[in-house]
Design a protein around this motif. Structure first.
Motif, PDB file in Angstrom:
ATOM      1  N   HIS A   1       0.993  -1.171   0.231  1.00 40.42           N
ATOM      2  CA  HIS A   1      -0.096   0.037   0.132  1.00 40.42           C
ATOM      3  C   HIS A   1       0.962   1.165  -0.181  1.00 40.42           C
ATOM      4  CE1 HIS A   1      -2.914  -2.778   1.317  1.00 40.42           C
ATOM      5  NE2 HIS A   1      -3.681  -2.334   1.206  1.00 40.42           N
ATOM      6  N   ASP A   2       1.479   2.084  -1.022  1.00 39.51           N
ATOM      7  CA  ASP A   2       1.885   3.047  -1.124  1.00 39.51           C
ATOM      8  C   ASP A   2       1.315   4.694  -1.782  1.00 39.51           C
ATOM      9  OD1 ASP A   2       1.750   2.023  -3.744  1.00 39.51           O
ATOM     10  OD2 ASP A   2       3.686   2.304  -4.492  1.00 39.51           O
ATOM     11  N   SER A   3       0.158   3.848  -2.067  1.00 38.82           N
ATOM     12  CA  SER A   3      -0.095   4.930  -2.954  1.00 38.82           C
ATOM     13  C   SER A   3      -0.292   6.787  -1.697  1.00 38.82           C
ATOM     14  CB  SER A   3      -1.881   4.944  -3.460  1.00 38.82           C
ATOM     15  OG  SER A   3      -2.809   4.506  -2.688  1.00 38.82           O
TER      16      SER A   3
ATOM     17  N   ILE B   1       1.745   7.107   0.832  1.00 39.57           N
ATOM     18  CA  ILE B   1       2.828   7.315   1.327  1.00 39.57           C
ATOM     19  C   ILE B   1       3.267   8.641  -0.122  1.00 39.57           C
ATOM     20  CG2 ILE B   1       3.842   5.878   0.830  1.00 39.57           C
ATOM     21  CD1 ILE B   1       4.626   7.859   3.628  1.00 39.57           C
TER      22      ILE B   1
ATOM     23  N   ILE C   1       6.422   5.794   8.837  1.00 38.46           N
ATOM     24  CA  ILE C   1       6.118   4.546   8.282  1.00 38.46           C
ATOM     25  C   ILE C   1       4.562   4.712   8.231  1.00 38.46           C
ATOM     26  CG2 ILE C   1       6.169   2.219   9.042  1.00 38.46           C
ATOM     27  CD1 ILE C   1       8.066   3.203  10.518  1.00 38.46           C
TER      28      ILE C   1
ATOM     29  N   GLY D   1      -4.032   4.367   8.112  1.00 34.94           N
ATOM     30  CA  GLY D   1      -5.928   4.688   7.980  1.00 34.94           C
ATOM     31  C   GLY D   1      -6.585   3.943   9.009  1.00 34.94           C
TER      32      GLY D   1
ATOM     33  N   PHE E   1      -0.978   8.625  12.577  1.00 36.87           N
ATOM     34  CA  PHE E   1      -2.169   9.941  12.251  1.00 36.87           C
ATOM     35  C   PHE E   1      -3.746   9.381  11.777  1.00 36.87           C
ATOM     36  CE2 PHE E   1       1.455  12.480  12.182  1.00 36.87           C
ATOM     37  CZ  PHE E   1       0.920  13.971  12.834  1.00 36.87           C
TER      38      PHE E   1
ATOM     39  N   GLY F   1      -8.950  10.867   7.496  1.00 42.77           N
ATOM     40  CA  GLY F   1      -9.405  11.999   7.777  1.00 42.77           C
ATOM     41  C   GLY F   1      -8.651  12.762   8.132  1.00 42.77           C
TER      42      GLY F   1
HETATM   43  C1  B12 Z   1      -6.207   1.703  -2.165  1.00 43.34           C
HETATM   44  C2  B12 Z   1      -6.396   0.467  -0.936  1.00 43.34           C
HETATM   45  C3  B12 Z   1      -5.358  -0.762  -1.960  1.00 43.34           C
HETATM   46  C4  B12 Z   1      -4.601  -0.397  -3.570  1.00 43.34           C
HETATM   47  C5  B12 Z   1      -3.527  -0.573  -3.029  1.00 43.34           C
HETATM   48  C6  B12 Z   1      -3.078   1.308  -4.247  1.00 43.34           C
HETATM   49  C7  B12 Z   1      -1.323   0.960  -3.664  1.00 43.34           C
HETATM   50  N1  B12 Z   1      -0.531   1.202  -4.377  1.00 43.34           N
HETATM   51  O1  B12 Z   1      -1.451   1.821  -2.422  1.00 43.34           O
HETATM   52  C8  B12 Z   1      -5.014  -2.075  -3.902  1.00 43.34           C
HETATM   53  C9  B12 Z   1      -6.174  -2.263  -4.229  1.00 43.34           C
HETATM   54  C10 B12 Z   1      -4.262  -2.583  -4.507  1.00 43.34           C
HETATM   55  C11 B12 Z   1      -4.679  -2.651  -2.202  1.00 43.34           C
HETATM   56  C12 B12 Z   1      -4.591  -4.162  -2.442  1.00 43.34           C
HETATM   57  C13 B12 Z   1      -4.731  -5.171  -0.733  1.00 43.34           C
HETATM   58  N2  B12 Z   1      -4.962  -4.842   0.203  1.00 43.34           N
HETATM   59 CO1  B12 Z   1      -5.964  -2.317   0.321  1.00 43.34          CO
HETATM   60  N3  B12 Z   1      -7.104  -0.860   1.156  1.00 43.34           N
HETATM   61  C14 B12 Z   1      -6.894  -0.107  -0.182  1.00 43.34           C
HETATM   62  C15 B12 Z   1      -7.818   0.723   1.121  1.00 43.34           C
HETATM   63  C16 B12 Z   1      -8.419   0.773  -0.043  1.00 43.34           C
HETATM   64  C17 B12 Z   1      -7.759   2.451   0.990  1.00 43.34           C
HETATM   65  C18 B12 Z   1      -6.303   2.711   1.565  1.00 43.34           C
HETATM   66  C19 B12 Z   1      -5.243   4.029   0.986  1.00 43.34           C
HETATM   67  O2  B12 Z   1      -4.559   4.448   0.348  1.00 43.34           O
HETATM   68  N4  B12 Z   1      -5.707   4.864   2.295  1.00 43.34           N
HETATM   69  C20 B12 Z   1      -5.452   6.415   1.492  1.00 43.34           C
HETATM   70  C21 B12 Z   1      -4.855   7.355   2.876  1.00 43.34           C
HETATM   71  C22 B12 Z   1      -4.503   8.633   2.079  1.00 43.34           C
HETATM   72  O3  B12 Z   1      -5.952   7.259   4.200  1.00 43.34           O
HETATM   73  P1  B12 Z   1      -5.983   6.623   5.066  1.00 43.34           P
HETATM   74  O4  B12 Z   1      -5.389   4.988   4.864  1.00 43.34           O
HETATM   75  O5  B12 Z   1      -6.862   7.558   5.755  1.00 43.34           O
HETATM   76  O6  B12 Z   1      -4.923   7.264   5.649  1.00 43.34           O
HETATM   77  C23 B12 Z   1      -5.409   8.599   6.865  1.00 43.34           C
HETATM   78  C24 B12 Z   1      -3.427   8.493   7.584  1.00 43.34           C
HETATM   79  O7  B12 Z   1      -3.061   7.354   8.315  1.00 43.34           O
HETATM   80  C25 B12 Z   1      -2.385   9.087   6.942  1.00 43.34           C
HETATM   81  N5  B12 Z   1      -1.485   8.355   6.916  1.00 43.34           N
HETATM   82  C26 B12 Z   1      -1.550   7.232   6.009  1.00 43.34           C
HETATM   83  N6  B12 Z   1      -0.302   6.804   6.037  1.00 43.34           N
HETATM   84  C27 B12 Z   1       0.626   7.669   6.561  1.00 43.34           C
HETATM   85  C28 B12 Z   1       2.279   7.389   6.400  1.00 43.34           C
HETATM   86  C29 B12 Z   1       2.618   8.485   6.945  1.00 43.34           C
HETATM   87  C30 B12 Z   1       3.694   8.852   7.450  1.00 43.34           C
HETATM   88  C31 B12 Z   1       1.985  10.052   7.701  1.00 43.34           C
HETATM   89  C32 B12 Z   1       1.980  11.496   8.460  1.00 43.34           C
HETATM   90  C33 B12 Z   1       0.549   9.582   7.537  1.00 43.34           C
HETATM   91  C34 B12 Z   1      -0.413   8.510   7.164  1.00 43.34           C
HETATM   92  O8  B12 Z   1      -2.778   9.652   5.738  1.00 43.34           O
HETATM   93  C35 B12 Z   1      -4.137   9.626   5.939  1.00 43.34           C
HETATM   94  C36 B12 Z   1      -4.502  11.179   6.307  1.00 43.34           C
HETATM   95  O9  B12 Z   1      -6.148  11.905   5.868  1.00 43.34           O
HETATM   96  C37 B12 Z   1      -8.278   0.473   2.675  1.00 43.34           C
HETATM   97  C38 B12 Z   1      -9.493   0.284   2.973  1.00 43.34           C
HETATM   98  C39 B12 Z   1      -9.099   1.254   3.973  1.00 43.34           C
HETATM   99  N7  B12 Z   1     -10.385   2.493   3.207  1.00 43.34           N
HETATM  100  O10 B12 Z   1      -8.218   2.596   4.622  1.00 43.34           O
HETATM  101  C40 B12 Z   1      -7.540  -1.250   1.935  1.00 43.34           C
HETATM  102  C41 B12 Z   1      -7.223  -1.902   3.183  1.00 43.34           C
HETATM  103  C42 B12 Z   1      -5.733  -0.993   3.568  1.00 43.34           C
HETATM  104  N8  B12 Z   1      -7.236  -3.071   2.139  1.00 43.34           N
HETATM  105  C43 B12 Z   1      -6.865  -4.179   2.885  1.00 43.34           C
HETATM  106  C44 B12 Z   1      -6.231  -5.690   2.246  1.00 43.34           C
HETATM  107  C45 B12 Z   1      -6.428  -6.487   2.761  1.00 43.34           C
HETATM  108  C46 B12 Z   1      -5.929  -5.511   0.508  1.00 43.34           C
HETATM  109  C47 B12 Z   1      -5.258  -6.538   0.457  1.00 43.34           C
HETATM  110  C48 B12 Z   1      -3.970  -8.284   0.928  1.00 43.34           C
HETATM  111  C49 B12 Z   1      -6.247  -7.319  -0.752  1.00 43.34           C
HETATM  112  C50 B12 Z   1      -6.031  -8.496  -1.564  1.00 43.34           C
HETATM  113  N9  B12 Z   1      -6.682  -9.719  -0.826  1.00 43.34           N
HETATM  114  O11 B12 Z   1      -5.399  -8.748  -1.887  1.00 43.34           O
HETATM  115  C51 B12 Z   1      -4.198  -6.518  -0.804  1.00 43.34           C
HETATM  116  C52 B12 Z   1      -2.717  -6.101  -0.238  1.00 43.34           C
HETATM  117  C53 B12 Z   1      -1.743  -4.841  -1.700  1.00 43.34           C
HETATM  118  C54 B12 Z   1      -0.534  -5.249  -1.480  1.00 43.34           C
HETATM  119  N10 B12 Z   1       0.261  -5.904  -1.541  1.00 43.34           N
HETATM  120  O12 B12 Z   1       0.280  -4.953  -0.253  1.00 43.34           O
HETATM  121  C55 B12 Z   1      -7.751  -4.439   4.400  1.00 43.34           C
HETATM  122  C56 B12 Z   1      -5.762  -4.286   5.323  1.00 43.34           C
HETATM  123  C57 B12 Z   1      -7.072  -4.784   6.694  1.00 43.34           C
HETATM  124  C58 B12 Z   1      -6.277  -5.373   7.833  1.00 43.34           C
HETATM  125  N11 B12 Z   1      -4.088  -5.095   7.044  1.00 43.34           N
HETATM  126  O13 B12 Z   1      -6.672  -5.743   8.087  1.00 43.34           O
HETATM  127  C59 B12 Z   1      -7.760  -2.701   3.626  1.00 43.34           C
HETATM  128  C60 B12 Z   1      -7.876  -1.969   5.136  1.00 43.34           C
HETATM  129  C61 B12 Z   1      -9.530  -3.005   3.090  1.00 43.34           C
HETATM  130  C62 B12 Z   1     -10.006  -3.971   4.526  1.00 43.34           C
HETATM  131  N12 B12 Z   1     -11.142  -3.102   5.041  1.00 43.34           N
HETATM  132  O14 B12 Z   1     -10.130  -5.077   4.466  1.00 43.34           O
HETATM  133  N13 B12 Z   1      -5.123  -2.303  -1.445  1.00 43.34           N
END
Ligand code: B12
Length: 380
Positions: free
Chosen positions: A17-19, A21, A61, A94, A114, A117
């Motif tokens: 999940h690198d999108s 970061i 991270i 997230g 973090f 949201g």
């Molecule tokens: C996009 C996504 C994918 C994309 C990834 C694309 C990519 N290149 O990153 C794809 C479709 C490829 C994918 C695949 C998988 N995914 Co995915 N994915 C997601 C999803 C929908 C969003 C994650 C994301 O990018 N969010 C956008 C960021 C910007 O927002 P955020 O997460 O809310 O983060 C906030 C803060 O935490 C902060 N933050 C995040 N990181 C960092 C780092 C720093 C330094 C700082 C300061 C802040 C910060 O920034 C945001 C601020 O608002 C989540 C579900 C969800 N809604 O969260 C599942 C999720 C993470 N995925 C999941 C899973 C299971 C998978 C797969 C294993 C599915 C499968 N069986 O194939 C694969 C694994 C891929 C792999 N090789 O690791 C699970 C993880 C479950 C767990 N760990 O218990 C989730 C939670 C979905 C679910 N509910 O089941 N996934």
């Protein structure tokens, strides 16, 4: 001018999940932060080694694989054991990281987590406020950390306008390292090529230590994304010291502090120092330093019409010209055109065809022989 805040970001092992970061990195850069990005699927040891060598103030991270409590704690633990406990650890993931998890993580030494949201601006603000005035302990006995912090002092002295050429010719003569400069247009594959060469050095010279000084451009008025480490796979090794530098406003492919940092590296006992410029243009001649033993120009076969070759000044001065990506269709024509262009120079220049992305590429083997046996500094 104050030096930019330097941080390292990465995604843990077994996590693609690198999108998130990638987006956050861009926001950090917009806020003037220099970000060394290590990429995804990274071991704790690789993250800690990189943070020490890059002398960052904090590691961010992004973790979605569910193993965050142990992973973050191990990063904090390894930093402390390496004498680099003053490097802060923060991050997000997230909804995967719950508030209860975050409490445990903070008890184990993590600075901040973090949640979903949080706005990008808020996170960048946090980094500037908390890591802008870095707490710094003495480097202690860790060899990489001592060197890394000296390089930071050199770099900062140039940013503050106090930097100067801190070497004399006599000192240059006494150095032990062989310095090889790599340049070429962006996208030619310089970083991958260096990484493949490093693999050969590590295999064939079991005692050799290598330093890499790699450059990426600073964005005008902003920070920089130092992303070469994300491409370097084989160079994640304890015998390799890698430092990423931003150009910090200097045109031509290198940083104002490059030469002084190079002097310091050549005195640090490395057998080889690889210097990589940013992607350069036709007129660039980045290697004017007497420190450089051998220069390598890395080209892509897709340079356009043959006439373009007359305008690339590095073709006149490079010791070795590499045509990389020779699996591309135009490669055969490119090789013959460049060979013809080099004959006009009437110098002993070498030409080699490589496909750096291919494992065990014979062209990279040939290049390895060229840089190890034909360096001006003598045979190794
Ligand atoms: C996009 C996504 C994918 C994309 C990834 C694309 C990519 N290149 O990153 C794809 C479709 C490829 C994918 C695949 C998988 N995914 Co995915 N994915 C997601 C999803 C929908 C969003 C994650 C994301 O990018 N969010 C956008 C960021 C910007 O927002 P955020 O997460 O809310 O983060 C906030 C803060 O935490 C902060 N933050 C995040 N990181 C960092 C780092 C720093 C330094 C700082 C300061 C802040 C910060 O920034 C945001 C601020 O608002 C989540 C579900 C969800 N809604 O969260 C599942 C999720 C993470 N995925 C999941 C899973 C299971 C998978 C797969 C294993 C599915 C499968 N069986 O194939 C694969 C694994 C891929 C792999 N090789 O690791 C699970 C993880 C479950 C767990 N760990 O218990 C989730 C939670 C979905 C679910 N509910 O089941 N996934």
């Amino acid at each position: 001018m104050a030096s930019p805040v330097r941080i390292l970001t990465a995604v843990p092992i077994c996590d693609g999940h690198d999108s998130a970061i990638n987006t956050i990195n861009l926001e950090f850069i917009r806020h003037g932060i220099e970000v060394v990005y290590l990429g995804f699927h990274r071991y704790v040891g690789d993250i800690v080694r990189a943070a020490i060598q890059e002398d960052v103030v904090a590691i961010g991270i992004s973790s979605y694989n569910g193993g965050h409590i142990d992973f973050f704690a191990e990063v904090v633990g390894q930093l402390r054991r390496a004498g680099a406990g003053d490097i802060a650890v923060f991050g997000g993931g997230g909804g995967t990281i719950t508030p209860e998890d975050a409490k445990i993580m903070k008890r184990k030494g993590v600075d901040e987590i973090f949640f979903a949201g949080t706005s990008l601006g808020e996170m960048a603000q946090y980094v500037r406020q908390h890591y802008g005035k870095a707490r710094r302990k003495k480097a202690g006995k860790n060899r990489d950390l001592v060197l890394a912090r000296e390089l930071t002092r050199i770099e900062d002295s140039f940013t503050n306008g106090k930097g100067r050429k801190n070497f004399r010719e006599s000192r240059i003569e006494k150095r032990a390292s062989k310095v090889i400069g790599f340049t070429g247009p962006g996208g030619a594959g310089k970083t991958t090529l260096i990484d493949e060469l490093v693999l050969r050095f590590l295999h064939r010279q079991p005692e050799a230590r290598i330093a890499i000084l790699s450059h990426d451009p600073s964005v005008v008025g902003e920070g920089a994304l130092l992303g070469d480490r994300a491409t370097m796979i084989n160079s994640q090794d304890d015998r390799v010291f890698m430092r990423s530098m931003a150009t910090r406003g200097q045109a031509g492919g290198l940083s104002p502090a490059t030469e002084s940092c190079l002097v310091r590296l050549t005195k640090a006992g490395f057998d080889y120092v690889f210097l990589e410029t940013v992607g350069i243009g036709q007129e660039a001649l980045p290697f004017r330093s007497k420190l450089i033993d051998r220069t390598v120009l890395v080209m892509n076969p897709d340079y356009g019409a043959r006439l373009q070759l007359q305008k690339i000044v590095m073709l006149d001065v490079a010791d070795i010209v590499v045509v990389n990506k020779t699996d591309l269709e135009r490669a055969k024509a490119a090789l013959s055109e460049i060979e013809h262009r080099l004959t006009q120079n009437k110098r002993a220049q070498q030409l080699v065809a490589t496909v750096a992305k291919r494992h065990r590429d014979p062209g990279v083997d040939e290049l390895y022989e060229m840089v190890t046996t034909n360096s001006k500094g003598g045979n190794k």
